[in-house]
Scaffold this active site. Structure first.
Site, PDB file in Angstrom:
ATOM      1  N   SER A 173      -1.524  -3.343  11.321  1.00 32.37           N
ATOM      2  CA  SER A 173      -1.059  -4.268  10.287  1.00 32.37           C
ATOM      3  C   SER A 173       0.209  -4.971  10.790  1.00 32.37           C
ATOM      4  CB  SER A 173      -0.741  -3.498   9.006  1.00 32.37           C
ATOM      5  OG  SER A 173      -1.866  -2.756   8.616  1.00 32.37           O
ATOM      6  N   CYS A 212       0.568  -7.580  12.822  1.00 28.58           N
ATOM      7  CA  CYS A 212       0.603  -8.047  14.211  1.00 28.58           C
ATOM      8  C   CYS A 212      -0.037  -9.430  14.317  1.00 28.58           C
ATOM      9  CB  CYS A 212      -0.126  -7.074  15.133  1.00 28.58           C
ATOM     10  SG  CYS A 212       0.832  -5.614  15.527  1.00 28.58           S
ATOM     11  N   ARG A 229       0.845  -1.194   0.000  1.00 31.75           N
ATOM     12  CA  ARG A 229       0.000   0.000   0.000  1.00 31.75           C
ATOM     13  C   ARG A 229       0.885   1.250   0.000  1.00 31.75           C
ATOM     14  NH1 ARG A 229      -2.031   0.878   4.340  1.00 31.75           N
ATOM     15  NH2 ARG A 229      -1.489  -0.911   5.646  1.00 31.75           N
ATOM     16  N   LYS A 264      -9.497  -1.871   1.756  1.00 30.02           N
ATOM     17  CA  LYS A 264      -9.191  -0.726   2.626  1.00 30.02           C
ATOM     18  C   LYS A 264      -9.936   0.533   2.160  1.00 30.02           C
ATOM     19  CE  LYS A 264      -6.155  -3.246   4.851  1.00 30.02           C
ATOM     20  NZ  LYS A 264      -6.438  -3.732   6.206  1.00 30.02           N
ATOM     21  N   HIS A 317     -11.145  -1.958  11.509  1.00 26.27           N
ATOM     22  CA  HIS A 317     -10.019  -2.799  11.091  1.00 26.27           C
ATOM     23  C   HIS A 317      -9.878  -3.923  12.118  1.00 26.27           C
ATOM     24  CE1 HIS A 317      -5.463  -2.867   9.906  1.00 26.27           C
ATOM     25  NE2 HIS A 317      -6.149  -3.733   9.213  1.00 26.27           N
ATOM     26  N   TYR A 370      -1.490  -3.450  -6.878  1.00 27.64           N
ATOM     27  CA  TYR A 370      -1.235  -4.293  -5.716  1.00 27.64           C
ATOM     28  C   TYR A 370      -2.229  -4.080  -4.570  1.00 27.64           C
ATOM     29  CZ  TYR A 370       1.699  -7.406  -3.014  1.00 27.64           C
ATOM     30  OH  TYR A 370       2.174  -8.506  -2.340  1.00 27.64           O
ATOM     31  N   ARG A 375       1.744 -12.223  -0.682  1.00 26.14           N
ATOM     32  CA  ARG A 375       0.364 -12.444  -0.228  1.00 26.14           C
ATOM     33  C   ARG A 375      -0.250 -13.697  -0.814  1.00 26.14           C
ATOM     34  NH1 ARG A 375      -2.093  -8.545   3.342  1.00 26.14           N
ATOM     35  NH2 ARG A 375      -0.592  -6.861   3.473  1.00 26.14           N
ATOM     36  N   ASP A 427      -9.798  -9.339   8.973  1.00 30.18           N
ATOM     37  CA  ASP A 427      -9.265  -7.994   8.730  1.00 30.18           C
ATOM     38  C   ASP A 427     -10.271  -6.871   8.995  1.00 30.18           C
ATOM     39  OD1 ASP A 427      -7.071  -6.391   7.955  1.00 30.18           O
ATOM     40  OD2 ASP A 427      -7.896  -6.120   5.950  1.00 30.18           O
TER      41      ASP A 427
END
Ligand code: OXD
Ligand code: MN
Length: 644
Positions: free
Chosen positions: A308, A310, A114, A266, A286, A257, A425, A333
């Protein structure tokens, strides 16, 4: 009027000219030299919705694709597009026995994540975006976008991808349409959202939908007619990920991407949806969603926010180490939560797939994900094995002797660089998750009993703490942080604050967002309020090692949380909230010494007073908008610590 002209208020979503009422069936139309005004009038219409048709027509006139294809979300369409991408070199088909119906894509090295510095919130007023977002003046941004998008699809096909976030027609669900020139995005959107005919049929005239325009920004035909060949991963060094909160539009240019390009995730489900949620009294978060069943058969649903990287996907697929406990996955997510008729918060996962980070996913950390990834997966930026399978760091203890790395270069364990990109990913349908809860597809969602907020903290933050009340819980969410750099032992390191794990994702002013959480709580009846906890799996001891084993053993923390919800688990008061009473956290059979256990929950008043000062400085950045209740909780914490 052409698509290059906008209405005086710049609102592209307003229907101006219906372009016909014929209902087509995914017909491929268009002309080699670009969509002319006439060709646009017959854009293979698959809908009779004039607003939708008009927007598609105007976008085609702006971007000038060779053809427009309405996607129906079918298997046949998926097979056709993947075969085309294999032929074009965008996808590598993996071994059909080792990894059936799966593919590997390699992105351009400059398009791997991102792009937060190129992510814009173009609210009418700067103060509505707030200090944590990149604000752009909407009219000026529209001029920039018009320039970038003009002719950007020449030589390509523009796909029309209607989609639903959440089950089509559900009371918490929302509709969107993405226009994209990337077939990789089309097949990925089919995994991550409910795309296709049912979503399209739901977008009847007057039904709101989020218009989302995406281009990789790599036209194959220049304005003067010169052509260039395509590349395996087209993109543009200049990127824009733009959001217009008032008109609820998304425009993304230059990247293929992840969150830059799969606009349901997002961009829609967090940035635009957080604005919808603020305006309509719900929450777009989130957060992962878990269903926990205790040995006594009691069911609790938990939503949990972590920044993000974690381990959200690992927690979402947790295999409890404790006998008799069952954890099932609803989301990894994003959670959309709405007060139901009974006054309780009900949540859905608006996505229909998982777009997870591959490195670090292995039999020890997430066996459920390893099982889930056996087939029907689109991998991106993983390494390729000699026998046509994928590999990434953490999948096996021993790396294969020889691989092709994510850039397509030969790799051996001595190469001195990762074989998979750290942000490699997998994109996989949720239906393939062995731990998926049946409630995943319930359009009404599940009642949320507890909300967890976690950061990655090596010091100060205890393994688990229960909030004192809703306002204190909101304060816990507002104070999530992770150490940016390794802290000197026993001191607080440089903290990266990530309130509610929403720092890159709130579509509006973060202080207004805190107030919205307080307001939602104030409106819910007491029985409808989830209990809020803070958790931290990452605390370290003097030797720098983790104090808590994490992964499946996190079930022990969930056990205490469920015990608190049921009123059976003991707690003791601390300045940070309620901590487990002596013996209330089951550590039997764990290699955690009494000293380590004490350290996991130690509240050091001096270190915490220093952290309160850091928080105060951070909150000062929100100016007058910071809710008095949040600064009040900071003062109360300081007061409790001074007396500790
Ligand atoms: C994600 C993120 O990819 O949070 O989910 O960055
Ligand atoms: Mn995320």
């Amino acid at each position: 009027m052409t698509a290059l002209e906008t209405t005086p208020d710049g609102d592209r979503t307003t229907a101006r000219t219906g372009t016909g009422t014929g209902v087509g069936t995914g017909v491929r139309t268009g002309v080699r030299t670009g969509v002319s005004n006439d060709a646009a009038a017959v854009l293979g219409q698959a809908t009779a919705n004039p607003e939708l048709l008009d927007w598609v027509r105007r976008t085609a006139l702006l971007t000038q694709p060779d053809a427009v294809v309405w996607c129906d979300g079918s298997q046949e369409e998926h097979d056709r597009l993947t075969a085309q991408m294999v032929a074009d070199g965008t996808l590598i088909a993996l071994d059909p026995v080792k990894r059936p119906r799966s593919f590997l894509a390699r992105s351009a090295p400059g398009d791997v994540a991102r792009v937060e510095h190129r992510t814009f919130i173009a609210s009418e007023r700067e103060q509505d975006a707030g200090p944590t977002n990149n604000w752009r003046e909407p009219a000026a941004l529209r001029v920039e976008l018009d320039e970038a998008f003009a002719g950007c699809m020449r030589g390509r096909t523009m796909y029309v991808v209607p989609f639903s976030m959440g089950p089509v027609g559900g009371p918490i669900s929302q509709l969107g349409v993405q226009l994209t020139d990337s077939p990789y995005v089309v097949v990925s959107m089919r995994v991550m959202t409910r795309t296709g005919s049912a979503a399209l049929a739901a977008i009847t005239p007057g039904t709101p939908f989020v218009p989302a325009v995406h281009s990789v920004g790599y036209p194959l035909v220049a304005a003067d007619g010169t052509t260039r060949p395509d590349v395996a991963w087209p993109c543009n060094p200049v990127k824009h990920v733009a959001h217009f909160p008032e008109t609820r539009e998304i425009w993304s240019f230059g990247s293929g991407y992840g969150g830059n390009a799969l606009l349901g995730k997002k961009c829609f489900a967090l940035r635009i949806a957080s604005v919808m949620a603020r305006d309509e009294g719900w929450l777009a978060e989130h957060m992962l969603i878990l269903k926990v069943t205790t040995p006594a058969g009691r069911v609790h649903h938990l939503a949990a926010a972590f920044p993000s990287a974690c381990g959200k996907t690992n927690l979402a697929m947790l295999q409890p180490s404790l006998p008799g406990w069952r954890v099932e996955t609803i989301g990894d997510d994003i959670a959309w939560m709405r007060p139901g008729a009974d006054g309780r918060l009900r949540a859905i996962n608006p996505e229909s797939g998982f777009f997870g980070v591959a490195p670090g996913t292995g039999p020890a950390t997430n066996p459920v994900a390893v099982e889930m990834l056996r087939e029907n997966v689109i991998f991106t930026n993983c390494a390729l094995t000699e026998d046509g399978d994928v590999w990434w760091e953490g999948l096996t203890d021993e790396p294969p002797a020889s691989l092709t790395d994510w850039r397509g270069e030969p790799w051996t364990p001595d190469s001195g660089r990762p074989a998979a990109h750290p942000n490699a990913r997998f994109t996989v349908p949720a239906a393939q998750c062995p731990s998926l809860a049946e409630e995943f597809s319930d359009p009404d969602g599940v009642v949320i009993d507890a909300v967890l907020f976690g950061g990655r903290r090596r010091s100060n933050v205890p393994l688990v703490a229960e909030s004192l009340d809703w306002g204190h819980g909101v304060f816990m969410g507002a104070t999530i942080s992770s150490e940016q750099t390794a802290a000197a032992e026993g001191t607080v390191g440089r903290l990266r604050h990530d309130p509610f794990a929403m720092l890159p994702f709130s579509g509006y002013h973060m202080a207004d967002y805190f107030q919205h959480w307080l307001d939602v709580g104030a409106k819910l009846p007491t029985h409808g309020l989830p209990t809020v906890f803070s958790v931290n799996w990452f605390r370290r001891g003097d030797d720098g090692g983790f104090l808590w084993p994490g992964f499946g053993e996190n079930a022990r923390v969930l056990e205490w949380i469920c015990g608190r919800l049921e009123g059976s688990a003991g707690a003791r008061f601390s300045p940070l909230g309620h901590l487990p009473a002596e013996g209330a956290l089951d550590v039997s059979g764990l290699d955690v010494s009494p000293a380590d256990l004490a350290e996991l929950f130690r509240v050091d008043p001096q270190a915490w007073l220093a952290e309160v000062d850091l928080l105060e400085a951070y909150f000062a950045g929100f100016g007058r908008k910071l809710p008095a209740e949040i600064s009040g909780h900071l003062e109360l914490l300081r007061y409790r610590l001074s007396g500790a």
